[in-house]
Motif scaffolding. Structure first.
Motif, short mmCIF file in Angstrom:
data_model
loop_
_atom_site.label_atom_id
_atom_site.label_comp_id
_atom_site.label_asym_id
_atom_site.label_seq_id
_atom_site.Cartn_x
_atom_site.Cartn_y
_atom_site.Cartn_z
N LEU A 12 0.82 -1.21 0.00
CA LEU A 12 0.00 0.00 0.00
C LEU A 12 0.86 1.26 0.00
CD1 LEU A 12 -2.83 -1.24 2.31
CD2 LEU A 12 -3.07 -0.50 -0.07
N TRP A 15 1.90 1.67 -3.59
CA TRP A 15 0.75 2.07 -4.41
C TRP A 15 0.44 3.56 -4.21
CZ3 TRP A 15 -4.36 3.12 -2.43
CH2 TRP A 15 -5.31 3.32 -3.43
N GLY A 96 -6.95 3.87 1.37
CA GLY A 96 -5.93 3.05 1.99
C GLY A 96 -6.58 1.85 2.65
#
Length: 163
Positions: A12, A15, A96
């Protein structure tokens, strides 16, 4: 198996950074071994900006997230166990993931049952509706009608065991 938390956090983080946004961690500052400036903690939690431009020496291992950052103009070392991270998200969009609590250790006990049963789920085989346990489909003729006169909706395509 090892915890999936550090892998999710790293993925994450990447990303969010790849999309040009600012990754933030929400950390439970009351957990053991959390080292953050006391002045940044509010209600037992702290939000940490972990963007490349905000920190130096960011390390995200399977056990610990460590970096140096400036708080009030003073450079300080921050150390957060992966288990203390509650969420990772992009500041600009809020996108998120909130991370679920992990079971502490493999010997976790269910306290409500006197500590005698494991909290881990167990898997068991479920017999098929047709009684043929070797075939995972509900029939070989392609008709998805359950055939028992019930009002259950028709199912779409399904998997079948191929031998």
């Amino acid at each position: 198996m090892t915890s999936h938390r550090p892998y999710l956090l790293r993925a994450l983080y990447e990303w969010i950074a790849d999309n040009g946004m600012t990754p933030h961690l929400l950390v439970d500052a009351t957990r053991a071994d959390v080292q953050v400036p006391k002045g940044a903690v509010k209600e037992g939690r702290v939000v940490l900006n972990i963007a490349d431009r905000a920190v130096s020496g960011l390390e995200m291992s399977n056990e610990l997230i460590r970096f140096s950052a400036r708080f009030g103009g003073v450079s300080q070392t921050v150390s957060v166990p992966v288990g203390a991270v509650l969420a990772i998200y992009a500041r600009e969009t809020g996108q998120g993931m909130a991370l679920p609590d992990e079971v502490q250790g493999e010997d976790a006990q269910d306290v409500s049952d006197g500590g005698t049963e494991s909290t881990r789920p167990t898997l068991s085989a479920v017999p098929s509706a047709s009684g043929d346990e070797g075939d995972l489909s509900s029939g070989d003729d392609g008709d998805d009608d359950p055939g028992d006169g019930s009002d259950r909706p028709r199912r779409g395509p399904h998997l079948r065991v191929v031998k």
